[in-house]
Motif scaffolding. Structure first.
Motif: not given
Length: 268
Positions: A11-14, A59-69, A78-81, A84-86
């Motif tokens: 049931s992992s989302l992220i 930094t970790l939160l920004r990576l999750l948001a797609g604001l940084d790489s 949901n299994g998708h890398e 970028e933001p979405g």
């Protein structure tokens, strides 16, 4: 690796796997913000990330948001890398970052308009204004409402897009204690109602215990996961209970141990 950091669940989302992130600061110094960070976030859970300033939480939160790489490693939802933001990831900044030229209702509607779905979902705007308790302030501008109200608007603006995950970067950090407690309860109400996965970065141990299913403790730079704690206190939680205060003392001790070797401070 911290216990629980890589415990994969169906049931992992992220999924965050072996993430490294390094910056070059204004003095051309190499700053290692994140070092080998792995974490799985369950669908529908409320997760908090705590640690000393500069440990890579934002930094970790920004990576999750797609604001940084990341420099290496991967982050997926949901299994998708994540590249970028979405709209499946809502983001709430510390200061809310409302558009000052838009009213409360237009700020909340801005995400719907950006996605081209405003006509189909415009009735949601009034519903979210009611959910966050701002009826009567629909036509108000950001400078005409309090900081707590502005943060409610920012949360509604993020949630109206019905994201799978809401990323919260210390959204209550600048609020007074009464307003902060009120917003915490409103956030819990929305979380229970929609079962949106929420990830909160905070410096406030009490806030993390009050809100979370699990708490991630990070070390000073380079940021690593020191430990992940399950918060097994029943809801709703009494901040003055023996169980709450015992867990608070336990986390403060673990934060002290995680910070036992202080690192130079940088603003990241």
């Amino acid at each position: 690796m911290a216990k629980g950091a890589c415990e994969m669940s169906t049931s992992s989302l992220i999924e965050i796997q072996k993430v490294f992130r390094t910056y070059i600061d204004t003095n051309d110094n190499k700053v290692e913000a994140l070092n080998d960070v792995s974490l799985f976030v369950r669908e529908g859970e409320f997760l908090s990330i705590i640690g000393p300033s500069g440990c890579g939480k934002t930094t970790l939160l920004r990576l999750l948001a797609g604001l940084d790489s990341p420099d290496s490693g991967s982050l997926a939802i949901n299994g998708h890398e994540i590249r970028e933001p979405g709209p499946e990831r809502g983001y709430v900044f510390q200061q809310g970052s409302l558009f000052p030229w838009l009213t409360v209702e237009k700020n909340i509607a801005s995400g719907l308009k950006a996605r081209g779905v405003y006509k189909e979902q415009k009735t949601d705007v009034a519903r979210y204004i009611e959910l966050i308790g701002l009826n009567g302030f629909e036509k108000s501008y950001p400078h005409q409402i309090s900081g707590g109200m502005a943060q409610r608007v920012a949360i509604a603006r993020a949630l109206i897009n019905r994201p799978s995950a809401l990323l919260l970067d210390e959204p209550m950090g600048a609020l007074d204690s009464f307003t902060r407690a009120d917003l915490q309860d409103k956030l819990l109400e929305l979380w229970k109602r929609d079962q949106t996965t929420m990830i909160l970065v905070t410096h406030d141990v009490d806030e993390a215990i009050y809100l979370s299913d699990r708490i991630v403790i990070m070390t000073p730079r380079p940021g690593k996961i020191s430990e992940i704690l399950d918060v097994q206190l029943p809801r709703s939680r009494d901040r003055g209970s023996i169980e709450f205060l015992t867990m608070r003392s336990k986390i403060l001790e673990k934060l002290h141990l995680a910070s036992a070797s202080p690192q130079p401070e940088y603003a990241i």
